[in-house]
Enzyme design. Structure first.
Site, short mmCIF file in Angstrom:
data_model
loop_
_atom_site.label_atom_id
_atom_site.label_comp_id
_atom_site.label_asym_id
_atom_site.label_seq_id
_atom_site.Cartn_x
_atom_site.Cartn_y
_atom_site.Cartn_z
N ASP A 1 0.81 -1.21 0.00
CA ASP A 1 0.00 0.00 0.00
C ASP A 1 0.85 1.27 0.00
O ASP A 1 2.07 1.21 0.20
CB ASP A 1 -0.96 0.00 1.20
CG ASP A 1 -0.29 -0.38 2.52
OD1 ASP A 1 0.95 -0.41 2.57
OD2 ASP A 1 -1.00 -0.64 3.50
N ASN B 1 -8.01 -1.93 13.77
CA ASN B 1 -9.39 -2.24 13.36
C ASN B 1 -9.46 -3.46 12.44
O ASN B 1 -10.47 -3.71 11.80
CB ASN B 1 -10.03 -1.03 12.67
CG ASN B 1 -9.30 -0.63 11.39
OD1 ASN B 1 -8.30 -1.25 11.02
ND2 ASN B 1 -9.78 0.38 10.71
N HIS C 1 -7.56 -4.02 9.75
CA HIS C 1 -7.23 -3.84 8.32
C HIS C 1 -5.95 -4.59 7.96
O HIS C 1 -5.05 -4.76 8.79
CB HIS C 1 -7.18 -2.37 7.90
CG HIS C 1 -6.02 -1.55 8.36
ND1 HIS C 1 -6.17 -0.31 8.94
CD2 HIS C 1 -4.69 -1.77 8.31
CE1 HIS C 1 -4.98 0.19 9.21
NE2 HIS C 1 -4.06 -0.68 8.85
N GLU D 1 -9.74 -1.40 4.68
CA GLU D 1 -10.47 -1.05 5.89
C GLU D 1 -11.72 -1.93 6.04
O GLU D 1 -12.13 -2.60 5.08
CB GLU D 1 -10.89 0.43 5.81
CG GLU D 1 -9.72 1.41 5.75
CD GLU D 1 -9.07 1.66 7.12
OE1 GLU D 1 -9.08 0.76 7.98
OE2 GLU D 1 -8.54 2.76 7.31
C1 GLP Z 1 -0.64 0.68 8.40
C2 GLP Z 1 -0.34 -0.14 7.15
C3 GLP Z 1 -0.57 -1.61 7.39
C4 GLP Z 1 0.06 -2.03 8.68
C5 GLP Z 1 -0.62 -1.34 9.82
C6 GLP Z 1 0.00 -1.66 11.17
O1 GLP Z 1 -1.89 1.27 8.39
N1 GLP Z 1 -1.09 0.25 6.04
O2 GLP Z 1 -0.08 -2.34 6.29
O3 GLP Z 1 -0.07 -3.41 8.85
O4 GLP Z 1 -0.57 0.06 9.63
O5 GLP Z 1 1.05 -0.79 11.45
P1 GLP Z 1 2.01 -0.92 12.70
O6 GLP Z 1 2.89 -2.08 12.41
O7 GLP Z 1 2.76 0.38 12.72
O8 GLP Z 1 1.15 -1.14 13.88
#
Ligand code: GLP
Length: 250
Positions: free
Chosen positions: A66, A135, A137, A142
């Site tokens: 992403d 949440n 995702h 989402e």
């Molecule tokens: C972001 C990314 C995700 C990731 C998530 C968790 O929103 N788009 O791909 O898995 O956050 O992030 P973190 O590892 O910083 O908790």
């Protein structure tokens, strides 16, 4: 399959090892890569292993999950910048084999379609690495994203903008939209490894454990996939039933 480790370091090392095994067994692998703070120690270990025990990675192809819309490669919170900082500046993967969704594309819809097509044209993903949002995702898919989605533009939820605000000087700077690989693209990967660490992920991991396949919880789509490993540290596994936590990997 659950793999639960005592510490974040062990969980990250195991995840890095899974990437490494993939690269060693298939030097032409297509890797689906993720960003987020959870992945930082994974990439750290992966780079460390590849530097101390070099493997030919010149044939690898990578596809990131992403990217924010509107942040260019120079922006410290763009995922392109993140990947350069933690991985691509340290490993010799040819530029033309590195793929990230283009959050600056003039024709963003066209760029989305081309991204999914590029994954399929490359032969699909051999291993997809995933983190998880609070949440549920995956990528930036989402809650209520259709499970048959391909790469698409997504309106980020308030929860996600709040969670990711910690990386920005001013929370209002968090983009409102992103491009994400679709859930269908993710599910077409041959193998999936999801890593979650820390207490902040304990609730969502328990929700995922108890949930059926439900678009309200995007990560539950993974229950339809035959080869998923969920890697946790003890904190992220804190609210899982005892019989799962007993499967602690050594
Ligand atoms: C972001 C990314 C995700 C990731 C998530 C968790 O929103 N788009 O791909 O898995 O956050 O992030 P973190 O590892 O910083 O908790």
């Amino acid at each position: 399959m659950y793999k639960i480790f005592d510490t974040v370091n062990e969980a990250s090392l195991y995840t890095a090892q899974r990437l490494l095994n993939q690269v060693q067994s298939n030097p032409c692998a297509n890797l689906g890569l993720a960003t987020g703070s959870t992945m930082e120690p994974v990439y750290h270990r992966l780079v460390e292993c590849l530097q101390s025990d070099p493997v030919d990675i010149s044939q690898l192809t990578t596809f990131n999950l992403d990217e924010y819309i509107g942040l260019d490669a120079e922006h410290a919170q763009s995922y392109r910048y993140y990947m350069h900082q933690y991985v691509f500046s340290k490993l010799n993967i040819p530029k033309e084999k590195v793929n990230l969704p283009d959050g600056m594309a003039a024709d963003v819809e066209g760029a989305c379609q081309a991204y999914s097509e590029a994954i399929r044209a490359a032969g699909g993903l051999d291993l997809q690495l995933l983190g998880i949002g609070s949440n549920g995702h995956i990528g930036f898919n989402e809650p209520y994203t259709c499970f048959s989605s391909r790469t698409h533009v997504i309106e980020l939820s308030e929860q996600t903008r709040l969670d990711n605000g910690r990386f920005f000087v001013d929370k209002r700077e968090v983009p409102t939209r992103a491009i994400t690989m679709g859930i269908r693209d993710i599910l077409e990967a041959k193998e999936i490894v999801l890593l979650a660490t820390g207490m902040k992920k304990a609730t969502v991991m328990a929700e995922l454990f108890h949930s059926g396949v439900d678009e309200a919880l995007p990560a539950s789509a993974l229950k339809q996939h035959p080869n998923v490993t969920i890697v946790l540290d003890r904190e992220a596994a804190a609210f899982l039933p005892g019989e799962i936590v007993d499967w602690v990997a050594g």
